[in-house]
Design a protein around this motif. Structure first.
Motif, mmCIF file in Angstrom:
data_model
loop_
_atom_site.group_PDB
_atom_site.id
_atom_site.type_symbol
_atom_site.label_atom_id
_atom_site.label_comp_id
_atom_site.label_asym_id
_atom_site.label_seq_id
_atom_site.Cartn_x
_atom_site.Cartn_y
_atom_site.Cartn_z
ATOM 1 N N ILE A 77 0.854 -1.186 0.000
ATOM 2 C CA ILE A 77 0.000 0.000 0.000
ATOM 3 C C ILE A 77 0.889 1.234 0.000
ATOM 4 C CG2 ILE A 77 -0.218 0.386 2.517
ATOM 5 C CD1 ILE A 77 -3.317 0.483 1.976
ATOM 6 N N GLY A 78 0.345 2.355 -0.397
ATOM 7 C CA GLY A 78 1.128 3.582 -0.431
ATOM 8 C C GLY A 78 0.405 4.665 -1.198
ATOM 9 N N PRO A 79 1.043 5.801 -1.380
ATOM 10 C CA PRO A 79 0.363 6.934 -2.013
ATOM 11 C C PRO A 79 0.155 6.792 -3.511
ATOM 12 C CG PRO A 79 2.640 7.489 -1.489
ATOM 13 C CD PRO A 79 2.377 6.157 -0.868
ATOM 14 N N GLN A 80 0.906 5.912 -4.191
ATOM 15 C CA GLN A 80 0.835 5.826 -5.647
ATOM 16 C C GLN A 80 0.266 4.505 -6.164
ATOM 17 O OE1 GLN A 80 1.523 8.426 -7.587
ATOM 18 N NE2 GLN A 80 2.117 9.651 -5.797
ATOM 19 N N ILE A 81 0.550 3.420 -5.504
ATOM 20 C CA ILE A 81 0.174 2.107 -6.021
ATOM 21 C C ILE A 81 -1.341 1.918 -6.009
ATOM 22 C CG2 ILE A 81 0.349 0.918 -3.780
ATOM 23 C CD1 ILE A 81 1.590 -1.454 -5.330
ATOM 24 N N ARG A 82 -1.841 1.198 -7.028
ATOM 25 C CA ARG A 82 -3.257 0.841 -7.108
ATOM 26 C C ARG A 82 -3.369 -0.679 -7.044
ATOM 27 N NH1 ARG A 82 -7.004 3.909 -9.782
ATOM 28 N NH2 ARG A 82 -8.403 2.186 -9.247
ATOM 29 N N THR A 83 -4.087 -1.168 -6.057
ATOM 30 C CA THR A 83 -4.309 -2.600 -5.905
ATOM 31 C C THR A 83 -5.770 -2.825 -5.544
ATOM 32 O OG1 THR A 83 -3.878 -2.642 -3.523
ATOM 33 C CG2 THR A 83 -1.960 -2.843 -4.986
ATOM 34 N N ALA A 84 -6.165 -4.095 -5.426
ATOM 35 C CA ALA A 84 -7.524 -4.392 -4.996
ATOM 36 C C ALA A 84 -7.798 -3.828 -3.601
ATOM 37 C CB ALA A 84 -7.746 -5.907 -5.007
ATOM 38 N N VAL A 85 -6.763 -3.825 -2.733
ATOM 39 C CA VAL A 85 -6.939 -3.302 -1.379
ATOM 40 C C VAL A 85 -7.105 -1.789 -1.391
ATOM 41 C CG1 VAL A 85 -5.770 -2.949 0.827
ATOM 42 C CG2 VAL A 85 -5.795 -5.200 -0.213
ATOM 43 N N THR A 86 -6.297 -1.073 -2.171
ATOM 44 C CA THR A 86 -6.451 0.380 -2.219
ATOM 45 C C THR A 86 -7.782 0.758 -2.873
ATOM 46 O OG1 THR A 86 -5.246 0.599 -4.326
ATOM 47 C CG2 THR A 86 -3.957 0.727 -2.299
ATOM 48 N N ASP A 87 -8.200 -0.014 -3.889
ATOM 49 C CA ASP A 87 -9.510 0.245 -4.490
ATOM 50 C C ASP A 87 -10.627 0.065 -3.468
ATOM 51 O OD1 ASP A 87 -8.389 0.820 -6.929
ATOM 52 O OD2 ASP A 87 -8.868 -1.108 -7.848
ATOM 53 N N TYR A 88 -10.499 -0.958 -2.633
ATOM 54 C CA TYR A 88 -11.515 -1.208 -1.606
ATOM 55 C C TYR A 88 -11.618 -0.029 -0.641
ATOM 56 C CZ TYR A 88 -13.492 -3.068 2.720
ATOM 57 O OH TYR A 88 -14.239 -3.237 3.865
ATOM 58 N N PHE A 89 -10.483 0.464 -0.170
ATOM 59 C CA PHE A 89 -10.501 1.536 0.820
ATOM 60 C C PHE A 89 -10.829 2.907 0.220
ATOM 61 C CE2 PHE A 89 -7.940 -1.462 3.440
ATOM 62 C CZ PHE A 89 -8.753 -1.460 4.564
ATOM 63 N N THR A 90 -10.978 2.987 -1.094
ATOM 64 C CA THR A 90 -11.407 4.244 -1.712
ATOM 65 C C THR A 90 -12.814 4.153 -2.285
ATOM 66 O OG1 THR A 90 -10.262 3.612 -3.763
ATOM 67 C CG2 THR A 90 -9.071 5.047 -2.232
ATOM 68 N N LEU A 91 -13.516 3.068 -1.987
ATOM 69 C CA LEU A 91 -14.914 2.982 -2.403
ATOM 70 C C LEU A 91 -15.716 4.124 -1.773
ATOM 71 C CD1 LEU A 91 -15.614 -0.861 -2.076
ATOM 72 C CD2 LEU A 91 -15.645 0.474 -4.191
ATOM 73 N N PRO A 92 -16.695 4.653 -2.484
ATOM 74 C CA PRO A 92 -17.508 5.724 -1.901
ATOM 75 C C PRO A 92 -18.401 5.235 -0.765
ATOM 76 C CG PRO A 92 -18.353 5.079 -4.047
ATOM 77 C CD PRO A 92 -17.048 4.370 -3.886
ATOM 78 N N LEU A 93 -18.684 3.945 -0.735
ATOM 79 C CA LEU A 93 -19.451 3.313 0.346
ATOM 80 C C LEU A 93 -18.798 1.951 0.570
ATOM 81 C CD1 LEU A 93 -21.991 3.346 2.212
ATOM 82 C CD2 LEU A 93 -23.232 2.273 0.317
ATOM 83 N N ILE A 94 -18.193 1.750 1.760
ATOM 84 C CA ILE A 94 -17.335 0.581 1.969
ATOM 85 C C ILE A 94 -18.081 -0.513 2.728
ATOM 86 C CG2 ILE A 94 -15.187 -0.246 2.979
ATOM 87 C CD1 ILE A 94 -13.993 2.474 2.621
#
Length: 352
Positions: free
Chosen positions: A177-194
């Motif tokens: 995880i980090g400020p630039q990488i995109r993964t399934a986990v980062t996508d999950y934590f940026t969902l508009p409704l989690i």
């Protein structure tokens, strides 16, 4: 000592970042970056070679360049990055088989470094608090990236028996995880409704993207260490993570989490799999003793610091779409499919 290094998956984010970091090492004479598409980012002084690791041509590249070190970064975690699950499995499993077959025939190859994943341990309520490298999954992943990772490691072990002269290091990375990488986990934590599993608060470990690359560079230039877990110090619970990203939460019974995950996946907002749902419910812990004492690597970022670096770039939102309450109630109670359809419409509107 690595001199001529071949890196697979160089057009992906971590592969490109690794190539740039390795380029700073004056002891490395030549770097070959292999992928099927040209990179859209800098790969340092690495030479890009357009090739598919599923094609035997990769062996000719190794022999012509007299490659002594192969770094396998092209094990892909999310199917949407490749156009679907079938292609993902072909690249991960068939690609690894072909790459190892080429390594076996290349007399110049002396070292193999593989970017593996802690996903091989799975997630279940019977797991130990910390997985050491010699432990097996209590509930083996049966699909997706976790299953691919198990197969990849199995092929690597078979290769080590056929070429015992080749030094092998496999790094089982925690979720990067980090400020630039995109993964399934980062996508999950940026969902508009989690969506979160109701009644669960899993312990999670993360690895900052910079530490992931630093560990791989150490594995390339340092001594061979076999299998090593790599993760940041400490844990965060799922609810602590959600508080940091300041996003509205949708508690759902675990039995319906797969349904909600499929809805989110169809909306195009994030990739969801049964393994991910289990990870969010039960978490995972890694024993990093070998990382410190054998790999001799110390991450700069703890789990909390890594997640904070990611969360700093996530903007808080308020889900104000009409019908959320009714859609959620219907979906989790199975109201003749109507609730699921309504919830799907909610996510479609949230994604606009």
């Amino acid at each position: 000592m690595a001199r001529i290094v071949l890196v697979t998956g160089v057009s992906r984010y971590l592969g490109g970042l690794y190539a740039r970091r390795l380029s700073a090492d004056p002891g490395i004479e030549r770097i070959l970056g292999v992928d099927v598409i040209p990179p859209r980012h800098s790969i340092g002084r690495a030479e890009f070679v357009r090739a598919d690791i599923r094609n035997p041509m990769i062996g000719r590249i190794m022999n012509q360049a007299e490659v002594d070190t192969v770094v396998h970064m092209n094990v892909i975690a999310t199917p949407k990055d490749t156009g679907g699950r079938v292609t993902q499995k072909e690249i991960n499993v068939i690609g690894t088989m072909q790459l190892l077959a080429a390594c076996q025939k290349a007399p110049s190859v002396q070292r193999l470094v593989v970017k593996s994943s802690a996903a091989i341990y799975g997630s279940s309520p019977r797991d130990p608090a910390m997985f050491a490298e010699d432990m097996n999954a209590k509930s083996t992943p049966r699909s997706g990236f976790g299953k691919d990772s198990i197969e990849v490691e199995g092929y690597v072990r078979g290769f080590s028996r056929r070429r015992p002269d080749v030094e092998i290091t496999m790094l089982r990375l925690a979720n990067v995880i980090g400020p630039q990488i995109r993964t399934a986990v980062t996508d999950y934590f940026t969902l508009p409704l989690i969506p979160v599993p109701l009644g669960y608060d899993a312990r999670l470990q993360f690895l900052h993207e910079d530490d992931a690359i630093a560990a791989l560079v150490t594995a390339t230039t340092g001594p061979s260490v076999g299998i090593v877990n790599v993760a940041g110090d400490g844990f965060l619970t799922l609810l602590q993570c959600l508080a940091m990203v300041r996003r509205p939460v949708l508690p759902v019974p675990l039995a319906t989490a797969g349904l909600i995950g499929n809805i989110v996946k169809r909306s195009g907002l994030a990739d969801f799999s049964p393994d991910q749902v289990a990870f969010l419910a039960f978490g995972r812990g890694l024993d990093t003793t070998r990382m410190r004492h054998v790999l001799e690597f110390e991450p700069r970022y703890s789990t909390r610091a890594a997640f904070e670096a990611f969360a700093a770039g996530v903007h808080s939102v308020v889900a104000d779409v009409e019908g959320v309450g009714e859609a959620v109630t219907g979906a989790v109670t199975g109201a003749a499919g109507g609730g699921a359809a309504a919830l799907a419409r909610v996510f479609e509107r949230l994604s606009q």
